[in-house]
Design a protein around this motif. Structure first.
Motif, PDB file in Angstrom:
ATOM      1  N   VAL A 288       0.841  -1.202   0.000  1.00 45.95           N
ATOM      2  CA  VAL A 288       0.000   0.000   0.000  1.00 45.95           C
ATOM      3  C   VAL A 288       0.875   1.250   0.000  1.00 45.95           C
ATOM      4  O   VAL A 288       0.611   2.210  -0.740  1.00 45.95           O
ATOM      5  CB  VAL A 288      -0.946  -0.009   1.218  1.00 45.95           C
ATOM      6  N   ASP A 289       1.924   1.255   0.807  1.00 50.82           N
ATOM      7  CA  ASP A 289       2.818   2.419   0.879  1.00 50.82           C
ATOM      8  C   ASP A 289       3.488   2.689  -0.463  1.00 50.82           C
ATOM      9  O   ASP A 289       3.603   3.844  -0.896  1.00 50.82           O
ATOM     10  CB  ASP A 289       3.882   2.190   1.955  1.00 50.82           C
ATOM     11  N   ILE A 290       3.956   1.627  -1.119  1.00 49.06           N
ATOM     12  CA  ILE A 290       4.606   1.808  -2.421  1.00 49.06           C
ATOM     13  C   ILE A 290       3.606   2.352  -3.437  1.00 49.06           C
ATOM     14  O   ILE A 290       3.935   3.232  -4.249  1.00 49.06           O
ATOM     15  CB  ILE A 290       5.207   0.476  -2.904  1.00 49.06           C
ATOM     16  N   ALA A 291       2.376   1.852  -3.402  1.00 50.45           N
ATOM     17  CA  ALA A 291       1.352   2.327  -4.337  1.00 50.45           C
ATOM     18  C   ALA A 291       1.036   3.795  -4.105  1.00 50.45           C
ATOM     19  O   ALA A 291       0.892   4.574  -5.058  1.00 50.45           O
ATOM     20  CB  ALA A 291       0.086   1.480  -4.189  1.00 50.45           C
ATOM     21  N   SER A 352      -6.430  -2.486   2.739  1.00 48.01           N
ATOM     22  CA  SER A 352      -5.656  -2.616   1.500  1.00 48.01           C
ATOM     23  C   SER A 352      -5.916  -1.477   0.525  1.00 48.01           C
ATOM     24  O   SER A 352      -5.021  -1.084  -0.229  1.00 48.01           O
ATOM     25  CB  SER A 352      -5.971  -3.959   0.817  1.00 48.01           C
ATOM     26  N   PHE A 353      -7.145  -0.920   0.534  1.00 49.52           N
ATOM     27  CA  PHE A 353      -7.514   0.012  -0.529  1.00 49.52           C
ATOM     28  C   PHE A 353      -7.989   1.384  -0.060  1.00 49.52           C
ATOM     29  O   PHE A 353      -8.101   2.280  -0.898  1.00 49.52           O
ATOM     30  CB  PHE A 353      -8.608  -0.618  -1.402  1.00 49.52           C
ATOM     31  N   PHE A 354      -8.272   1.565   1.213  1.00 52.21           N
ATOM     32  CA  PHE A 354      -8.899   2.837   1.574  1.00 52.21           C
ATOM     33  C   PHE A 354      -7.944   4.012   1.406  1.00 52.21           C
ATOM     34  O   PHE A 354      -8.361   5.106   1.012  1.00 52.21           O
ATOM     35  CB  PHE A 354      -9.476   2.768   2.995  1.00 52.21           C
ATOM     36  N   GLN A 355      -6.639   3.821   1.657  1.00 52.49           N
ATOM     37  CA  GLN A 355      -5.693   4.918   1.441  1.00 52.49           C
ATOM     38  C   GLN A 355      -5.436   5.135  -0.049  1.00 52.49           C
ATOM     39  O   GLN A 355      -5.285   6.281  -0.495  1.00 52.49           O
ATOM     40  CB  GLN A 355      -4.387   4.617   2.173  1.00 52.49           C
ATOM     41  N   ILE A 356      -5.374   4.057  -0.808  1.00 48.67           N
ATOM     42  CA  ILE A 356      -5.224   4.193  -2.264  1.00 48.67           C
ATOM     43  C   ILE A 356      -6.424   4.925  -2.838  1.00 48.67           C
ATOM     44  O   ILE A 356      -6.286   5.777  -3.732  1.00 48.67           O
ATOM     45  CB  ILE A 356      -5.059   2.806  -2.908  1.00 48.67           C
ATOM     46  N   ARG A 357      -7.606   4.635  -2.324  1.00 56.67           N
ATOM     47  CA  ARG A 357      -8.817   5.337  -2.769  1.00 56.67           C
ATOM     48  C   ARG A 357      -8.745   6.815  -2.427  1.00 56.67           C
ATOM     49  O   ARG A 357      -9.119   7.668  -3.239  1.00 56.67           O
ATOM     50  CB  ARG A 357     -10.043   4.707  -2.102  1.00 56.67           C
ATOM     51  N   ALA A 373      -9.122  -5.411  -9.148  1.00 56.78           N
ATOM     52  CA  ALA A 373      -8.621  -6.241  -8.048  1.00 56.78           C
ATOM     53  C   ALA A 373      -9.770  -6.924  -7.321  1.00 56.78           C
ATOM     54  O   ALA A 373      -9.688  -8.112  -6.986  1.00 56.78           O
ATOM     55  CB  ALA A 373      -7.801  -5.383  -7.086  1.00 56.78           C
ATOM     56  N   LEU A 374     -10.853  -6.187  -7.095  1.00 58.06           N
ATOM     57  CA  LEU A 374     -12.033  -6.789  -6.468  1.00 58.06           C
ATOM     58  C   LEU A 374     -12.613  -7.891  -7.354  1.00 58.06           C
ATOM     59  O   LEU A 374     -13.110  -8.915  -6.853  1.00 58.06           O
ATOM     60  CB  LEU A 374     -13.086  -5.724  -6.197  1.00 58.06           C
ATOM     61  N   SER A 391     -20.318  -4.792  -0.850  1.00 60.69           N
ATOM     62  CA  SER A 391     -20.392  -3.546  -0.089  1.00 60.69           C
ATOM     63  C   SER A 391     -19.191  -2.645  -0.367  1.00 60.69           C
ATOM     64  O   SER A 391     -19.327  -1.430  -0.533  1.00 60.69           O
ATOM     65  CB  SER A 391     -20.490  -3.874   1.405  1.00 60.69           C
ATOM     66  N   PHE A 392     -18.007  -3.256  -0.440  1.00 61.19           N
ATOM     67  CA  PHE A 392     -16.804  -2.459  -0.692  1.00 61.19           C
ATOM     68  C   PHE A 392     -16.790  -1.931  -2.122  1.00 61.19           C
ATOM     69  O   PHE A 392     -16.227  -0.852  -2.390  1.00 61.19           O
ATOM     70  CB  PHE A 392     -15.565  -3.316  -0.423  1.00 61.19           C
TER      71      PHE A 392
END
Length: 426
Positions: A288-291, A352-357, A373-374, A391-392
């Motif tokens: 996640v950090d790298i993304a 996994s995705f909320f910060q990328i979002r 990915a989903l 839901s996600f």
């Protein structure tokens, strides 16, 4: 679990492997010195003259090799600093420990330590009274060649580690092993539900004696300790949580004996930083950090971010397949001994995705990659996670304002959405 407390603790110490090599170097010198003392004098007479080395030549050889080994060691440590700086500025500081704990990194520096100590001690042991030397110089030359091979290996190793695709692939493989270990409990019996009544007495609290991150729980030892003292233990924290000194970590209902709480605390490893041993979320957080850094305006590398998102999808699919809601651990007699609440799948999905979002919501390719990915998780994962995925999916859709997209981007976005819906709902 495969990882023991002592193993995780020693693995974090960068000096451990070089120290082992140093001790082995001393033992090797003693062994060769003893073997040389057993060689008869006639052996030197019969040996080819080209292999016999005088004391002055041996001194020059050892001095040159000491200098060469110090030079290779200095270059290697400089390479280490370059890799660490690159990791901190371009990738993620949480991946620094991956390079420092790499077996190649530690063993190469251990080989240099072995060679340096071997050469220095032999330099001190060279006696002018000895007219000819045979064994030790040949052994030292062999060790020098091995050190040169280790140096070449380390340079290649360092150049691979600064390649982001290699780093992403390694993090993904390490995280996959963490997932396998976390859900593989061959020597424990656990249940998702427990029908028998729980103790009604007020529990006793066990408090943390130091601050830090929880790195590892020795589940087998905890169950064995609870069985020994006839108690039921409930964990008040999870692996990866930060504990403060004096914070409650366990509560237990005592049986007939007064338990030794220090032994119970020793079953929990607390360190200054998070560890890969049992912490699935930490392993995924590196991707996640790298993304996030890749989609930042200063880097602007969305393809690297999509690479990370694809690896996250594969890990989430593995978690959905292996994930178990087992929280009640019993002893061999089927009596409840330990209660540990596992993280639900939806937690891993969100983390996994909320910060990328958040940071990529203005980039339709990034959010579209998250939707893909989903879709992968829905295709390859368990059916039990479909509700969480649905839901996600609605949560991720809100990141893009479809009415503001151009026609080409809108078409791309709709394709992503329709593909996910066709996989999940058909």
């Amino acid at each position: 679990m495969r990882h023991k407390k002592w193993y995780v603790h020693l693995r974090e110490k960068f000096w451990f492997i070089p120290t082992i090599y140093s001790i082995f170097s001393f033992l090797t010198i003693l062994l060769f010195s003893y073997l040389i003392s057993l060689a008869p004098n006639t052996f030197y007479v019969e040996a080819p003259s080209m292999l016999l080395i005088t004391s002055s030549t041996a001194n020059s050889l050892y001095s040159a090799l000491v200098t060469a080994l110090l030079t290779m060691t200095s270059i290697s440590f400089s390479s280490v600093m370059v890799v660490l700086t690159t990791y901190s500025t371009q990738f993620t500081p949480r991946a620094l420990q991956d390079f420092m704990q790499s077996r190649i990194t530690q063993h190469v520096l251990g080989v240099f330590t072995f060679g340096f100590i071997f050469a220095v001690i032999n330099l001190l042991l060279v006696s002018p009274a000895d007219t000819n030397h045979l064994f030790m110089p040949i052994v030292m030359i062999t060790i020098a060649i091995i050190c040169l091979g280790a140096f070449i290996l380390f340079i290649y190793h360092s150049t691979k580690y600064v390649q982001v695709n290699h780093l992403i692939g390694k993090i993904r493989n390490d995280a996959s092993r963490v997932i396998e270990d976390a859900y593989d409990l061959p020597h424990l019996t656990a249940y998702a539900e427990w029908d028998e009544p729980f103790p009604e007495d007020d529990p006793h609290i066990v408090y943390a004696h130091r601050s830090g991150y929880t790195q590892l729980l020795e589940l087998e030892n905890i169950v064995a300790w609870a069985e020994k003292h006839d108690v039921i233990i409930e964990s008040l924290m999870e692996v990866g949580d930060y504990l403060h000194k004096g914070e409650p970590i366990f509560q237990y209902w005592p049986g007939s004996a007064d338990p030794d709480l220090e032994v119970l605390r020793d079953c929990l490893l607390v360190g200054n930083e998070r560890s890969n041993a049992q912490d699935i979320e930490f392993s995924m957080q590196k991707l996640v950090d790298i993304a996030i850094r890749a989609i930042s305006p200063s880097v602007n590398d969305p393809h690297t971010a999509l690479n990370c998102i694809n690896r996250l999808a594969a890990l989430l699919a593995e978690i959905s397949i292996r994930h178990k809601s087992h929280r009640y651990f019993t002893d061999d007699n089927g009596r409840l001994r330990f209660i540990l609440y596992p993280k639900p799948f939806r937690t891993y999905l969100h983390r996994s995705f909320f910060q990328i979002r958040m940071y990529g919501k203005n980039d339709v390719s990034i959010i579209g990659g998250c939707i893909d990915a989903l879709t992968i998780v829905a295709q390859t994962g368990k059916d039990t996670v479909q509700d969480d995925l649905g839901s996600f999916f609605e949560y991720m859709k809100e990141a893009i304002k479809a009415e503001e997209l151009s026609s080409w981007d809108y078409e791309y976005w709709q394709e992503r959405l329709q593909k996910f819906e066709s996989v999940l709902y058909n």
